[in-house]
Design a protein around this motif. Structure first.
Motif, PDB file in Angstrom:
ATOM      1  N   TYR A 131       0.857  -1.178   0.000  1.00  0.00           N
ATOM      2  CA  TYR A 131       0.000   0.000   0.000  1.00  0.00           C
ATOM      3  C   TYR A 131       0.899   1.236   0.000  1.00  0.00           C
ATOM      4  O   TYR A 131       1.625   1.480   0.965  1.00  0.00           O
ATOM      5  CB  TYR A 131      -0.907   0.023   1.230  1.00  0.00           C
ATOM      6  CG  TYR A 131      -2.027  -0.982   1.196  1.00  0.00           C
ATOM      7  CD1 TYR A 131      -3.348  -0.566   1.118  1.00  0.00           C
ATOM      8  CD2 TYR A 131      -1.775  -2.350   1.228  1.00  0.00           C
ATOM      9  CE1 TYR A 131      -4.392  -1.491   1.087  1.00  0.00           C
ATOM     10  CE2 TYR A 131      -2.804  -3.275   1.195  1.00  0.00           C
ATOM     11  CZ  TYR A 131      -4.107  -2.842   1.121  1.00  0.00           C
ATOM     12  OH  TYR A 131      -5.130  -3.754   1.088  1.00  0.00           O
ATOM     13  N   GLU A 173       0.819   5.087   0.132  1.00  0.00           N
ATOM     14  CA  GLU A 173      -0.050   6.222   0.437  1.00  0.00           C
ATOM     15  C   GLU A 173       0.763   7.502   0.332  1.00  0.00           C
ATOM     16  O   GLU A 173       1.866   7.596   0.881  1.00  0.00           O
ATOM     17  CB  GLU A 173      -0.646   6.085   1.836  1.00  0.00           C
ATOM     18  CG  GLU A 173      -1.595   4.910   1.971  1.00  0.00           C
ATOM     19  CD  GLU A 173      -2.260   4.858   3.330  1.00  0.00           C
ATOM     20  OE1 GLU A 173      -1.940   5.715   4.177  1.00  0.00           O
ATOM     21  OE2 GLU A 173      -3.106   3.961   3.538  1.00  0.00           O
ATOM     22  N   LYS A 188       0.511  12.009  -0.071  1.00  0.00           N
ATOM     23  CA  LYS A 188      -0.284  13.224   0.129  1.00  0.00           C
ATOM     24  C   LYS A 188       0.294  14.312  -0.770  1.00  0.00           C
ATOM     25  O   LYS A 188       1.499  14.574  -0.738  1.00  0.00           O
ATOM     26  CB  LYS A 188      -0.218  13.657   1.594  1.00  0.00           C
ATOM     27  CG  LYS A 188      -0.975  14.932   1.922  1.00  0.00           C
ATOM     28  CD  LYS A 188      -0.820  15.268   3.397  1.00  0.00           C
ATOM     29  CE  LYS A 188      -1.527  16.574   3.745  1.00  0.00           C
ATOM     30  NZ  LYS A 188      -1.347  16.929   5.168  1.00  0.00           N
ATOM     31  N   LYS A 238      -6.956   4.816  -5.056  1.00  0.00           N
ATOM     32  CA  LYS A 238      -7.993   5.563  -4.361  1.00  0.00           C
ATOM     33  C   LYS A 238      -7.545   7.005  -4.171  1.00  0.00           C
ATOM     34  O   LYS A 238      -6.371   7.267  -3.896  1.00  0.00           O
ATOM     35  CB  LYS A 238      -8.292   4.925  -2.998  1.00  0.00           C
ATOM     36  CG  LYS A 238      -8.683   3.448  -3.066  1.00  0.00           C
ATOM     37  CD  LYS A 238     -10.013   3.250  -3.740  1.00  0.00           C
ATOM     38  CE  LYS A 238     -10.423   1.785  -3.714  1.00  0.00           C
ATOM     39  NZ  LYS A 238     -11.737   1.563  -4.386  1.00  0.00           N
ATOM     40  N   TYR A 239      -8.486   7.923  -4.309  1.00  0.00           N
ATOM     41  CA  TYR A 239      -8.161   9.346  -4.168  1.00  0.00           C
ATOM     42  C   TYR A 239      -9.186  10.026  -3.292  1.00  0.00           C
ATOM     43  O   TYR A 239     -10.372  10.063  -3.613  1.00  0.00           O
ATOM     44  CB  TYR A 239      -8.096  10.008  -5.545  1.00  0.00           C
ATOM     45  CG  TYR A 239      -7.778  11.494  -5.505  1.00  0.00           C
ATOM     46  CD1 TYR A 239      -6.803  11.999  -4.658  1.00  0.00           C
ATOM     47  CD2 TYR A 239      -8.454  12.391  -6.331  1.00  0.00           C
ATOM     48  CE1 TYR A 239      -6.502  13.342  -4.627  1.00  0.00           C
ATOM     49  CE2 TYR A 239      -8.153  13.744  -6.320  1.00  0.00           C
ATOM     50  CZ  TYR A 239      -7.185  14.215  -5.469  1.00  0.00           C
ATOM     51  OH  TYR A 239      -6.883  15.559  -5.431  1.00  0.00           O
ATOM     52  N   LEU A 281      -5.198  12.910  -0.148  1.00  0.00           N
ATOM     53  CA  LEU A 281      -4.566  11.613  -0.006  1.00  0.00           C
ATOM     54  C   LEU A 281      -4.817  10.732  -1.218  1.00  0.00           C
ATOM     55  O   LEU A 281      -5.921  10.707  -1.768  1.00  0.00           O
ATOM     56  CB  LEU A 281      -5.082  10.916   1.251  1.00  0.00           C
ATOM     57  CG  LEU A 281      -4.774  11.605   2.580  1.00  0.00           C
ATOM     58  CD1 LEU A 281      -5.456  10.871   3.724  1.00  0.00           C
ATOM     59  CD2 LEU A 281      -3.282  11.678   2.817  1.00  0.00           C
ATOM     60  N   GLN A 323      -3.999   6.631  -2.471  1.00  0.00           N
ATOM     61  CA  GLN A 323      -3.508   5.303  -2.106  1.00  0.00           C
ATOM     62  C   GLN A 323      -3.409   4.441  -3.358  1.00  0.00           C
ATOM     63  O   GLN A 323      -4.358   4.304  -4.121  1.00  0.00           O
ATOM     64  CB  GLN A 323      -4.434   4.634  -1.096  1.00  0.00           C
ATOM     65  CG  GLN A 323      -3.896   3.289  -0.605  1.00  0.00           C
ATOM     66  CD  GLN A 323      -4.859   2.586   0.318  1.00  0.00           C
ATOM     67  OE1 GLN A 323      -5.803   1.954  -0.141  1.00  0.00           O
ATOM     68  NE2 GLN A 323      -4.623   2.665   1.625  1.00  0.00           N
ATOM     69  N   ARG A 328      -2.629   0.636  -4.495  1.00  0.00           N
ATOM     70  CA  ARG A 328      -2.561  -0.736  -3.987  1.00  0.00           C
ATOM     71  C   ARG A 328      -1.942  -1.643  -5.041  1.00  0.00           C
ATOM     72  O   ARG A 328      -2.501  -1.816  -6.124  1.00  0.00           O
ATOM     73  CB  ARG A 328      -3.955  -1.227  -3.605  1.00  0.00           C
ATOM     74  CG  ARG A 328      -4.638  -0.383  -2.542  1.00  0.00           C
ATOM     75  CD  ARG A 328      -6.036  -0.901  -2.247  1.00  0.00           C
ATOM     76  NE  ARG A 328      -6.756  -0.012  -1.343  1.00  0.00           N
ATOM     77  CZ  ARG A 328      -8.026  -0.169  -0.969  1.00  0.00           C
ATOM     78  NH1 ARG A 328      -8.701  -1.214  -1.437  1.00  0.00           N
ATOM     79  NH2 ARG A 328      -8.605   0.684  -0.156  1.00  0.00           N
ATOM     80  N   TRP A 374       3.992   7.265   2.531  1.00  0.00           N
ATOM     81  CA  TRP A 374       4.046   6.127   3.467  1.00  0.00           C
ATOM     82  C   TRP A 374       3.902   4.853   2.652  1.00  0.00           C
ATOM     83  O   TRP A 374       3.135   4.801   1.683  1.00  0.00           O
ATOM     84  CB  TRP A 374       2.923   6.192   4.488  1.00  0.00           C
ATOM     85  CG  TRP A 374       2.872   7.445   5.294  1.00  0.00           C
ATOM     86  CD1 TRP A 374       3.480   7.706   6.489  1.00  0.00           C
ATOM     87  CD2 TRP A 374       2.136   8.646   4.969  1.00  0.00           C
ATOM     88  NE1 TRP A 374       3.191   8.973   6.917  1.00  0.00           N
ATOM     89  CE2 TRP A 374       2.373   9.569   6.011  1.00  0.00           C
ATOM     90  CE3 TRP A 374       1.327   9.026   3.898  1.00  0.00           C
ATOM     91  CZ2 TRP A 374       1.801  10.849   6.004  1.00  0.00           C
ATOM     92  CZ3 TRP A 374       0.769  10.286   3.889  1.00  0.00           C
ATOM     93  CH2 TRP A 374       1.011  11.188   4.938  1.00  0.00           C
TER      94      TRP A 374
END
Length: 309
Positions: free
Chosen positions: A141, A143, A145, A181-182, A186, A188, A190, A241
């Motif tokens: 994952y 992540e 920003k 994902k948004y 943020l 993400q 995957r 991250w």
């Protein structure tokens, strides 16, 4: 005849010079390359005899090993202004394939088990620690920003831009991008890869290359700064991250957890003990006050009765 020979020689030298200049490893700035015959460029990992396949990403284990080399040995292939960020970096033991060995140890004979991404998944122990297998990291994952902006990006544009980035720059097949994902600001990403075919890059290597790019310490030879464009607008990454999920849960023992639980229990018991003690003290004080008051009343009543005719 001599002028003609000179012209021909100059043309040969001119034609050979670009080939020499192009003898670099596009995907690994720490690789040392040399011409091995006309048009044949051989690249090896700095400080070792391991050959490097410059048509794809270098394994994370070999990259970390190159990073741990002394700076004086890396001066030829690393910019002089480069700073070594050793946070989380160790000198790993690698298989001939470039994969991490399941057990890693430092110079003080402290050992631990890692997953296929080289991330520790057990507590550290002595040199007798046994790591029976290299557990594969199936999910990663990522992540991130992005910096503050007046308007959020459109979700399809973000998905398209990042998919193209991972496919073109890191050679990752889109089938390994499980989802993007948004939720502004943020994002993400995957990554999912059960098994890695020999012709595909490993998602752990992709994540490491991406992390180095974001931290302005690109592994690519050009050392070009990462530039991500979302429908013509720059995606400025502010924080990053990375989480690793293995096919088997981590094997951290219960000692730390037990210590934490016992500490909590101790605090609770002490708090309860102090509370009970305070209640007993207050009760005792109230009883004593009541008895004193009762004795005083009795004396006053006796005095009053003796004064009566």
């Amino acid at each position: 005849m001599e002028p003609l020979f000179g012209v021909v020689l100059a043309l040969i030298v001119a034609a050979a010079s670009p080939a020499n200049d192009s003898c670099t490893c596009a995907t690994n700035k720490w690789a040392v390359c040399a011409q091995d015959g006309p048009g044949n460029c051989i690249c090896r990992l700095a400080g070792s005899d391991r050959p490097v396949d410059c048509s794809t990403l270098t394994s994370k284990c070999l990259l970390m090993k190159a990073e741990m080399m002394p700076l004086k040995e890396k001066r030829l292939w690393r910019p002089p202004q480069g700073v070594l960020d050793s946070d989380g970096i160790y000198n790993p033991d690698c298989e001939d394939s470039g994969a991490f060995k399941a057990r890693q140890c430092n110079q003080s004979s402290t050992c631990w088990c890692v997953n296929s991404a080289g991330v520790r998944r057990t507590e550290k122990g002595s040199g007798s620690l046994n790591c029976s297998e290299l557990v594969r990291t199936r999910w990663i994952y990522i992540e991130l920003k992005h910096k503050r902006r007046s308007n959020a990006f459109h979700v399809p544009d973000v998905t398209k831009a990042l998919t193209q980035l991972f496919e073109s720059r890191y050679k990752l097949h889109p089938k390994y991008i499980a989802a993007i994902k948004y939720d502004p600001p943020l994002i993400q990403i995957r990554l999912h890869q059960n098994k890695k075919p020999s012709w595909d890059v490993d998602i752990a290597d992709v994540a490491y290359y991406f992390e180095k790019d974001v931290n302005n310490d690109s592994v690519f030879h050009s050392n070009s700064k990462l530039a991500v464009s979302v429908n013509g607008d720059t995606l400025a990454i502010d924080k990053l991250w990375i989480y690793y999920v293995d096919e088997k849960p981590p094997e951290f023992c219960m000692r730390q957890l037990a210590a934490g639980i016992s500490a909590v229990v101790t605090v609770v018991l002490l708090t309860a003990g102090i509370g009970i003690t305070m209640l007993l003290i207050l009760r005792w004080l109230r009883t004593r006050t009541y008895k004193k008051f009762e004795c005083k009343e009795m004396r006053e009543m006796k005095a009053t009765s003796s004064e009566l005719p």
